[in-house]
Write an enzyme that holds these catalytic residues in place. Structure first.
Site, PDB file in Angstrom:
ATOM      1  N   ARG A   1      -0.420  -8.048  -3.770  1.00 54.39           N
ATOM      2  CA  ARG A   1       0.710  -7.316  -3.170  1.00 54.39           C
ATOM      3  C   ARG A   1       0.300  -6.467  -1.984  1.00 54.39           C
ATOM      4  NH1 ARG A   1       5.031  -6.705  -6.168  1.00 54.39           N
ATOM      5  NH2 ARG A   1       5.603  -4.898  -4.939  1.00 54.39           N
TER       6      ARG A   1
ATOM      7  N   ASP B   1       5.390  -7.933 -10.620  1.00 55.40           N
ATOM      8  CA  ASP B   1       4.140  -8.391 -11.222  1.00 55.40           C
ATOM      9  C   ASP B   1       3.993  -7.788 -12.610  1.00 55.40           C
ATOM     10  OD1 ASP B   1       3.369  -5.790 -10.857  1.00 55.40           O
ATOM     11  OD2 ASP B   1       1.741  -6.221  -9.460  1.00 55.40           O
TER      12      ASP B   1
ATOM     13  N   ASP C   1      -4.076   4.308 -12.911  1.00 58.39           N
ATOM     14  CA  ASP C   1      -5.077   3.234 -12.988  1.00 58.39           C
ATOM     15  C   ASP C   1      -6.210   3.551 -13.966  1.00 58.39           C
ATOM     16  OD1 ASP C   1      -3.658   1.653 -11.262  1.00 58.39           O
ATOM     17  OD2 ASP C   1      -4.778   2.265  -9.481  1.00 58.39           O
TER      18      ASP C   1
HETATM   19  N1  EPU Z   1       7.903   2.071  -5.515  1.00 58.10           N
HETATM   20  C1  EPU Z   1       9.232   1.853  -5.233  1.00 58.10           C
HETATM   21  N2  EPU Z   1       9.573   1.561  -3.951  1.00 58.10           N
HETATM   22  C2  EPU Z   1       8.655   1.474  -2.939  1.00 58.10           C
HETATM   23  C3  EPU Z   1       7.307   1.702  -3.231  1.00 58.10           C
HETATM   24  C4  EPU Z   1       6.942   2.005  -4.540  1.00 58.10           C
HETATM   25  O1  EPU Z   1      10.085   1.914  -6.107  1.00 58.10           O
HETATM   26  O2  EPU Z   1       9.039   1.205  -1.796  1.00 58.10           O
HETATM   27  C5  EPU Z   1       7.501   2.387  -6.892  1.00 58.10           C
HETATM   28  C6  EPU Z   1       6.622   1.270  -7.487  1.00 58.10           C
HETATM   29  O3  EPU Z   1       7.395   0.229  -8.029  1.00 58.10           O
HETATM   30  C7  EPU Z   1       5.814   2.007  -8.528  1.00 58.10           C
HETATM   31  C8  EPU Z   1       5.683   3.414  -7.922  1.00 58.10           C
HETATM   32  O4  EPU Z   1       6.686   3.520  -6.919  1.00 58.10           O
HETATM   33  O5  EPU Z   1       6.545   2.076  -9.716  1.00 58.10           O
HETATM   34  C9  EPU Z   1       4.327   3.719  -7.324  1.00 58.10           C
HETATM   35  O6  EPU Z   1       4.009   2.767  -6.329  1.00 58.10           O
HETATM   36  P1  EPU Z   1       3.042   3.095  -5.127  1.00 58.10           P
HETATM   37  O7  EPU Z   1       3.690   2.586  -3.885  1.00 58.10           O
HETATM   38  O8  EPU Z   1       2.581   4.513  -5.169  1.00 58.10           O
HETATM   39  O9  EPU Z   1       1.788   2.178  -5.477  1.00 58.10           O
HETATM   40  P2  EPU Z   1       1.186   0.967  -4.645  1.00 58.10           P
HETATM   41  O10 EPU Z   1       0.893   1.413  -3.258  1.00 58.10           O
HETATM   42  O11 EPU Z   1       1.993  -0.258  -4.844  1.00 58.10           O
HETATM   43  C10 EPU Z   1      -1.280   1.657  -5.194  1.00 58.10           C
HETATM   44  C11 EPU Z   1      -2.483   0.989  -5.779  1.00 58.10           C
HETATM   45  C12 EPU Z   1      -2.280   0.762  -7.271  1.00 58.10           C
HETATM   46  C13 EPU Z   1      -2.035   2.116  -7.919  1.00 58.10           C
HETATM   47  C14 EPU Z   1      -0.836   2.829  -7.247  1.00 58.10           C
HETATM   48  C15 EPU Z   1      -0.584   4.213  -7.781  1.00 58.10           C
HETATM   49  C16 EPU Z   1      -3.297  -0.348  -3.970  1.00 58.10           C
HETATM   50  C17 EPU Z   1      -3.559  -1.683  -3.405  1.00 58.10           C
HETATM   51  N3  EPU Z   1      -2.682  -0.305  -5.140  1.00 58.10           N
HETATM   52  O12 EPU Z   1      -0.187   0.769  -5.416  1.00 58.10           O
HETATM   53  O13 EPU Z   1      -3.500   0.224  -7.753  1.00 58.10           O
HETATM   54  O14 EPU Z   1      -1.742   1.935  -9.283  1.00 58.10           O
HETATM   55  O15 EPU Z   1      -1.086   2.921  -5.829  1.00 58.10           O
HETATM   56  O16 EPU Z   1      -1.714   5.008  -7.645  1.00 58.10           O
HETATM   57  O17 EPU Z   1      -3.653   0.672  -3.388  1.00 58.10           O
HETATM   58  C18 EPU Z   1      -4.920  -1.091  -9.101  1.00 58.10           C
HETATM   59  O18 EPU Z   1      -5.847  -0.785  -8.324  1.00 58.10           O
HETATM   60  O19 EPU Z   1      -5.131  -1.693 -10.187  1.00 58.10           O
HETATM   61  C19 EPU Z   1      -3.543  -0.752  -8.742  1.00 58.10           C
HETATM   62  C20 EPU Z   1      -2.480  -1.284  -9.335  1.00 58.10           C
END
Ligand code: EPU
Length: 417
Positions: A92, A116, A305
């Protein structure tokens, strides 16, 4: 499917060092697209997600070469503003090309990622934030098409939730926008702060990263840069829990304990002895942990995480723990697998009640995602007898040499590709 075989019971002991953060490297790979030339990232782990992001960059026209933990990214003058479905579906984080490609090319075509194993994971805040910087989006046949009519223009963006990805995508576009962008309720994760350090080294003008208000003064162009990636707090935290769950004593080096304040406090509450220096932490696990409650939250709250790994620890606690997952709607999918090992856990919506049991017993389980995979391996280290963890390739996405590092600490563990 790769499989990991574990015979539980050994207390881990020794020193393990961590590498740069997966969730920082991936964003810095896409950030490199903002400036032609040769970028260099140091302290980069050899993990599947970095390879996947290298494929995304290769599709766009840039090359990535990883040797001895140094990633050289060569970005040409002309790049293709597209990311196809097969790559976006596999990872993603590919959607983070939106910001840089719109800034460089004024247009982008990126397949919309579906949900996912952690839930629906929409990207509405990414899209809304970029719209405010002047992007028109249309969704056609599952592909998100973005166009900028007259260059990106800075704006004040208020996020509903401090989303890591949305903050990053907006930041990655704003650095080349005309005028000032202010991101309010921005994510404060250390990986985001590290992205800003890299972007500033490229010539960007960002202040406030690591706080809830980030200010960006757009600049006309950026240059290639060299940067050392911030240590992986989740990798470090996972080894800290490995020490705790096996009643072992492990020094995790090359990390920033300050990035794990909340999680280390919870390990202390669980009965661990924790000592920390500037770039190391020593964890001495108790014979049996105490029950502990926690709730996941954006940084500096308890990291989602590390939730599954700490739940594995609490599964053998003396008492009942209650935890609340506030970041993902579907992070509990691994609980059923943990139950196969003997854990007594019930879930209701965002909450899990973990009634600690004295023993786990080894059996075959399946890793549903990176962190749950790591958690099941940690649980198997504590369990009596023999466990197999299938779909182990999930763990390779986020941890370099996980099995080798655990084996070097005394775990009885093997990887079968
Ligand atoms: N969300 C929305 N709308 C958006 C963006 C996010 O509803 O436009 C929701 C998501 O569905 C989720 C929450 O907000 O429920 C948090 O999402 P966030 O955008 O903060 O996370 P992310 O950027 O998708 C990154 C890490 C994740 C980690 C999260 C939270 C990366 C590549 N991934 O995801 O890492 O869990 O921040 O800290 O940086 C992992 O490394 O295993 C992993 C899943």
């Amino acid at each position: 499917m790769a499989e990991i075989v574990v015979t539980g019971g050994n207390a881990l002991a020794g020193n393990v060092s961590v590498l740069g953060a997966k969730n920082a490297v991936l964003k810095q790979q896409v950030a490199a697209l903002l400036a032609p030339g040769k970028h260099m990232l140091e302290n980069v782990p050899h993990i599947a997600d970095v390879e996947l992001m290298s494929e995304v960059l290769s599709f766009v026209g840039a090359t990535c070469e990883l040797e001895d933990h140094t990633l050289v990214i060569d970005v040409p003058d002309d790049i293709t503003p597209e990311a196809p479905l097969d790559l976006v579906r596999q990872m993603r984080a590919s959607i983070l090309v939106l910001g840089p490609l719109l800034a460089r090319c004024g247009q982008v075509r990126v397949a919309l990622p579906g949900g996912d194993d952690l839930g629906a994971r929409p990207i509405d805040m990414h899209i809304e934030g970029l719209r405010q910087l002047g992007v028109d989006f249309e969704l056609r046949h599952g592909v998100l098409e973005g166009h900028v009519a007259d260059g990106l223009v800075g704006a004040e963006v208020h996020l509903d939730f401090p989303s890591v990805g949305a903050t990053e995508n907006i930041l990655l576009a704003a650095v080349l926008a005309r005028g000032e962008t202010v991101i309010e309720n921005a994510a404060r994760e250390p990986e985001l702060e590290d992205l800003a350090v890299f972007l500033n080294a490229m010539g960007a003008n960002i202040s406030g990263a690591g706080t809830s208000t980030i200010r960006v003064l757009g600049v006309p162009t950026l240059n290639a840069a060299t940067h050392r990636v911030v240590p992986d707090r989740i990798e470090a935290g996972t080894y800290a829990v490995a020490a705790a769950i096996t009643a072992g004593e492990v020094v995790v080096s090359g990390c920033v304990p300050d990035h794990l304040r909340m999680e280390l406090r919870k390990l202390q509450d669980a009965g661990c002895r924790v000592e920390a220096g500037e770039d190391w932490v020593r964890v001495l696990g108790p014979k049996r942990p105490n029950a502990v409650n926690f709730a996941t939250l954006p940084f500096p709250g308890f990291a989602t995480d590390l939730h599954p790994q700490v739940v594995a620890l609490l599964a053998v606690a003396d008492g009942t723990s209650v935890i609340t997952e506030n970041v993902y709607e579907a992070r509990f999918k691994y609980i059923g697998e943990l139950a196969r090992l003997g854990a007594d856990i019930s879930t209701d919506w965002q909450h899990a009640v973990i009634r600690g049991v004295p023993f786990l017993s080894g059996c075959p389980v399946m890793a549903p995602d990176i962190r749950a995979g790591a958690a099941l391996i940690l649980a198997a280290l504590r369990a009596e007898g023999y466990s197999t963890i299938s779909a182990a390739e999930h763990v390779d996405r986020g941890y370099e040499g996980f099995v080798d590092k655990l084996a070097a600490l005394g775990a009885d563990i093997e990887y079968h590709a």
